[in-house]
Design an enzyme around this catalytic site. Structure first.
Site, short mmCIF file in Angstrom:
data_model
loop_
_atom_site.label_atom_id
_atom_site.label_comp_id
_atom_site.label_asym_id
_atom_site.label_seq_id
_atom_site.Cartn_x
_atom_site.Cartn_y
_atom_site.Cartn_z
N GLU A 397 0.84 -1.21 0.00
CA GLU A 397 0.00 0.00 0.00
C GLU A 397 0.87 1.25 0.00
O GLU A 397 0.63 2.21 -0.73
CB GLU A 397 -0.94 0.00 1.22
CG GLU A 397 -1.95 1.15 1.18
CD GLU A 397 -2.53 1.51 2.54
OE1 GLU A 397 -1.78 1.52 3.54
OE2 GLU A 397 -3.75 1.82 2.61
N TRP A 419 -8.50 -2.09 0.12
CA TRP A 419 -9.25 -0.98 -0.49
C TRP A 419 -10.44 -1.46 -1.31
O TRP A 419 -11.10 -0.65 -1.96
CB TRP A 419 -8.31 -0.11 -1.34
CG TRP A 419 -7.49 0.81 -0.48
CD1 TRP A 419 -6.21 0.62 -0.06
CD2 TRP A 419 -7.93 2.04 0.11
NE1 TRP A 419 -5.81 1.66 0.75
CE2 TRP A 419 -6.85 2.55 0.88
CE3 TRP A 419 -9.13 2.77 0.09
CZ2 TRP A 419 -6.92 3.75 1.59
CZ3 TRP A 419 -9.21 3.96 0.80
CH2 TRP A 419 -8.12 4.43 1.54
N ASP A 535 -9.21 4.23 12.97
CA ASP A 535 -9.85 2.96 13.29
C ASP A 535 -8.81 2.15 14.07
O ASP A 535 -7.88 1.59 13.50
CB ASP A 535 -10.22 2.30 11.95
CG ASP A 535 -10.71 0.86 12.06
OD1 ASP A 535 -10.60 0.27 13.15
OD2 ASP A 535 -11.18 0.32 11.04
N1 LIG Z 1 -13.28 1.16 8.27
C1 LIG Z 1 -12.08 1.35 7.72
N2 LIG Z 1 -10.98 1.16 8.46
C2 LIG Z 1 -9.77 1.34 7.92
O1 LIG Z 1 -8.78 1.18 8.64
C3 LIG Z 1 -9.68 1.68 6.56
C4 LIG Z 1 -10.85 1.86 5.82
N3 LIG Z 1 -12.04 1.69 6.43
N4 LIG Z 1 -10.82 2.18 4.50
C5 LIG Z 1 -9.62 2.24 3.77
C6 LIG Z 1 -8.37 2.02 4.49
C7 LIG Z 1 -7.69 0.73 4.16
N5 LIG Z 1 -7.08 0.35 5.42
C8 LIG Z 1 -7.19 -0.96 5.85
C9 LIG Z 1 -8.28 -1.71 5.51
C10 LIG Z 1 -8.41 -3.02 5.95
C11 LIG Z 1 -7.40 -3.58 6.70
C12 LIG Z 1 -7.52 -5.01 7.10
O2 LIG Z 1 -8.53 -5.63 6.90
N6 LIG Z 1 -6.51 -5.56 7.66
C13 LIG Z 1 -6.50 -6.92 8.16
C14 LIG Z 1 -5.77 -7.84 7.23
C15 LIG Z 1 -6.42 -7.98 5.94
C16 LIG Z 1 -5.88 -9.11 5.14
O3 LIG Z 1 -5.14 -9.97 5.69
O4 LIG Z 1 -6.22 -9.15 3.97
C17 LIG Z 1 -5.80 -6.93 9.49
O5 LIG Z 1 -6.06 -7.86 10.25
O6 LIG Z 1 -5.02 -6.02 9.75
C18 LIG Z 1 -6.31 -2.82 7.07
C19 LIG Z 1 -6.20 -1.51 6.65
C20 LIG Z 1 -7.22 1.38 6.33
N7 LIG Z 1 -8.48 1.87 5.91
O1 LIG Z 2 -5.43 4.77 6.86
C1 LIG Z 2 -6.58 4.71 7.34
C2 LIG Z 2 -7.70 4.85 6.55
C3 LIG Z 2 -8.92 4.77 7.13
N1 LIG Z 2 -9.04 4.59 8.45
C4 LIG Z 2 -10.38 4.47 9.03
C5 LIG Z 2 -10.87 5.53 9.94
C6 LIG Z 2 -12.35 5.40 9.80
O2 LIG Z 2 -12.78 4.33 10.61
C7 LIG Z 2 -12.55 5.02 8.38
C8 LIG Z 2 -12.80 6.23 7.51
O3 LIG Z 2 -14.09 6.71 7.73
P1 LIG Z 2 -14.41 8.28 7.78
O4 LIG Z 2 -15.88 8.33 7.98
O5 LIG Z 2 -13.96 8.86 6.50
O6 LIG Z 2 -13.67 8.86 8.94
O7 LIG Z 2 -11.34 4.43 7.99
C9 LIG Z 2 -7.92 4.44 9.24
O8 LIG Z 2 -8.01 4.26 10.46
N2 LIG Z 2 -6.74 4.52 8.66
#
Ligand SMILES: Nc1nc(=O)c2c([nH]1)NC[C@@H]1CN(c3ccc(C(=O)N[C@@H](CCC(=O)O)C(=O)O)cc3)CN21
Ligand SMILES: O=c1ccn([C@H]2C[C@H](O)[C@@H](COP(=O)(O)O)O2)c(=O)[nH]1
Length: 633
Positions: A397, A419, A535
């Site tokens: 990423e 994503w 998050d």
């Molecule tokens: N709700 C939300 N939280 C996020 O952290 C977040 C978003 N949305 N939207 C976009 C980006 C993408 N990012 C993300 C999204 C998903 C994971 C996640 O699912 N991580 C898992 C592993 C996934 C896998 O193994 O494929 C983990 O356990 O960390 C991590 C970062 C941070 N972002």
């Molecule tokens: O790098 C990232 C990208 C996204 N997030 C989290 C934070 C929020 O939970 C969602 C985004 O939602 P918004 O309503 O736009 O705030 O994704 C993160 O922690 N880190």
């Protein structure tokens, strides 16, 4: 199928008025002081302590009595002050399945601070060894370790001087990091012994509470709590019997009497703030956010005031790398920097306010918690170890950002689906971005980092030479003008916001160079990042790792040493469906962070966008297992 635990708890909270009431109290603006007395004659001072506490502004007191303590305390004297008194009979007796409150847990949630005065030798021993056989010891066993506990021991001199007491106190201090022991004093004891073991002067105990919570006296003291001094005198003739221990169902019930004189006693009806209520140099309350303190001048906003954040709790968050600042209050060095993350999770779970959110999942959230600081020295990479972080996802990423890529499909093709949710056809349509093909996220991070201000026409267009290349500028300035105060990269571009599938969450970072700290050393590079929305379960472990890797990469390209990553958060939240998973994570002990080095020389790499995934060498990453959490879209 059984409901997940959080859903059951939510249902329980909705049904049960006691829990609703406690929830409500948790978000009031008061200081919740839980006062407990155990089996020592010094318990006769309890009413005075409670009355004195009630002379402070915004203080709410509840009391726990062990069975032996009940011999010395007139419950009515407390209930007439409006103070609720709990005894052993209150724990579990009202248990009627999952819908019922568990008193020691509800009290733990309610309390901002626990005072045990007097603390008998017996209860001290129980606490030190983890015994939980009554309401108080169960409460202490279930205590949230970041909240303060003040202990005022009272026992016979020989009990006090027995080495086992020291051992117990050390154990308690080691485990309950935020305990303060208010040492006993020398007295004529009931048994005729003269020596240490008498409970500290009750006013000093009250002052300690006031100091911890930075309390201010009420302007007007209600009648019920006036005349404390007269009452003290009534109880102050004769010898002091406080040392006796009654916790083991000792049936003695004689009331002890206190021989101390009180000429120097401050008046608790005086409205002038006392030194004890002002922040002192060793009171970390000066580190507390001002909004955490209810005061008569803040009535209008009281509804929105967060519960007090306690000194040690904040001290945990202070930088271990800032000796200058730490002189304000020597912060206990966190045993492992990952504990900052785990403590913040605990903090959000406990103090976060429930809020609806865009995704419909709902979160608990706090605003602007203290920054997290991670050392990057010696090639350290703060990649969390209490769960396996998807490192390949983090690296790919980051390389994708650095390339200026905004096509989520390029990650998906590599098996990285982070994503997918925000780039799906369905999600883009929901935002009105019908003209975008699936996967095209719009002018998100990469575009802003490399082409800020350029017109975005789609993720497939060639933007070479267009817009401001902030990342290249950052590296150039770091090399040519390292003391510049404008070494900043911003992904926050209000003009481009409507076109983005997700407005950036990590929106802004600043780089800072220090001269080498040792002879022959390299200049030292730090990076601070601001994240508007965090998050805690999914995004934050990624973000910490990602910016730490970025800092290492930038440092490498400049010939500098990466030194520190500082993480600042705005809306810091835990999604409701992450609680159970995070509870699993919280009981794991962090392991050593891995190191990051690079396979090729910087000169061979040439430019930062020429790094490939094969350039990264991560060593020593032996985390706990992965923990699944759902991403809210
Ligand atoms: N709700 C939300 N939280 C996020 O952290 C977040 C978003 N949305 N939207 C976009 C980006 C993408 N990012 C993300 C999204 C998903 C994971 C996640 O699912 N991580 C898992 C592993 C996934 C896998 O193994 O494929 C983990 O356990 O960390 C991590 C970062 C941070 N972002
Ligand atoms: O790098 C990232 C990208 C996204 N997030 C989290 C934070 C929020 O939970 C969602 C985004 O939602 P918004 O309503 O736009 O705030 O994704 C993160 O922690 N880190």
């Amino acid at each position: 199928m059984t409901q997940p635990l959080h859903a059951r708890f939510a249902a329980r909270a909705v049904k049960n008025p006691m829990i609703m009431e406690k929830e409500h109290q948790l978000t009031d603006s008061k200081h919740h002081v839980l006062v407990a007395a155990t089996g020592s004659v010094a318990a006769i001072k309890l009413v005075l302590i409670v009355k004195a506490l009630l002379t402070y502004d915004g203080v709410d007191v509840q009391v726990i009595l062990t069975d032996p303590a009940r011999n010395f305390v007139e419950t009515e004297a407390l209930t007439s002050l409006g103070v609720k008194v709990y005894t052993n009979a209150d724990d579990w007796t009202c248990w009627n399945g999952l819908d019922s409150p568990i008193t020691h847990i509800e009290l733990r949630r309610w309390a901002h601070l626990l005072l045990i005065a007097p603390l008998s030798a017996n209860t001290m021993a129980k606490v030190a060894s983890g015994i939980c056989d009554n309401l108080l010891t169960s409460l202490v066993r279930a205590w949230a370790l970041h909240k303060p506990i003040l202990l005022a021991p009272a026992m016979n001199t020989m009990m006090w001087t027995n080495p086992i007491t020291q051992e117990h106190m050390e154990t308690i201090g080691r485990i309950y990091k935020n305990t303060e022991i208010i040492l006993p004093i020398e007295k004529v004891l009931a048994c005729g012994d003269i020596g240490m073991g008498g409970m500290a002067e009750w006013r000093n105990i009250v002052s300690k509470v006031a100091e911890h919570l930075r309390l201010e006296h009420k302007k007007v003291v209600p009648n019920a709590v006036k005349n404390i001094e007269n009452q003290d005198e009534e109880e102050s003739s004769g010898t002091d019997n406080e040392e006796s221990n009654y916790d083991d169902n000792d049936d003695q019930d004689s009331k002890g009497q206190d021989s101390e004189t009180d000429e120097a006693a401050p008046s608790y009806i005086d409205v002038t703030p006392k030194a004890s209520s002002l922040p002192s140099s060793n009171s970390s309350s000066i580190l507390e956010p001002p909004t955490s303190q209810p005061s008569s001048t803040k009535k209008a906003s009281a509804k929105f005031v967060a519960p007090s954040v306690h000194s040690e709790q904040l001290a945990q968050y202070q930088s271990p790398h800032q000796p200058g600042l730490s002189s304000v209050r020597a912060p206990p060095k966190p045993s492992h920097e990952e504990n900052q993350y785990l403590d913040l999770i605990r903090y959000v779970m406990q103090y976060g306010r429930s809020r609806p959110d865009r995704t419909g999942t709902g979160t608990r959230s706090v605003f602007a918690p203290p920054q997290l600081r991670f050392s990057l020295r010696n090639q350290t990479l703060p990649l969390l170890t209490t769960k396996r972080v998807f490192l390949r996802g983090v690296l790919e990423e980051l390389l994708w950002f650095i390339r200026g890529d905004t096509d989520a499909n390029h990650l998906t093709e590599k098996g990285i689906h982070i994503w997918d949710g925000n780039g799906s056809r369905e999600f883009l349509d929901l935002l009105g971005l019908h003209h975008r093909r699936a996967g095209d996220l719009g002018p998100v991070y990469g575009f802003q980092w490399r082409h800020f201000g350029a017109e975005y026409v789609g993720c497939d267009a060639d933007y070479t030479g267009k817009g401001v290349d902030q990342l290249a500028k950052v590296i150039h300035t770091l090399k040519t003008n390292p003391y510049d105060r404008r070494i900043i990269m911003s992904a926050w571009n209000p003009l481009a916001m409507p076109e983005m599938a997700l407005p950036p969450c990590h929106i802004f970072c600043q780089f800072y160079v220090n001269e080498p700290s040792k002879l022959g050393g390299k200049p030292e590079l730090s990076c601070m990042m601001y994240q508007r929305s965090a998050d805690m379960g999914l995004g934050v472990p990624f973000n910490i790792a990602s910016y730490s890797v970025l800092t290492h990469m930038v440092a490498y390209m400049c010939g500098y040493e990466a030194t520190e990553f500082i993480h600042v958060m705005g809306d810091c939240h835990i999604y409701n469906d992450h609680f159970e998973a995070l509870q699993t994570q919280l009981v794991r002990t962090p392991k050593a962070f891995p190191t990051l080095s690079f396979r090729r020389d910087a000169s061979d790499i040439g430019k930062i966008d020429q790094f490939g995934i094969e350039d990264f060498i991560i060593e020593g990453y032996e985390p706990w297992g992965p923990i699944k959490m759902k991403m809210s879209v």
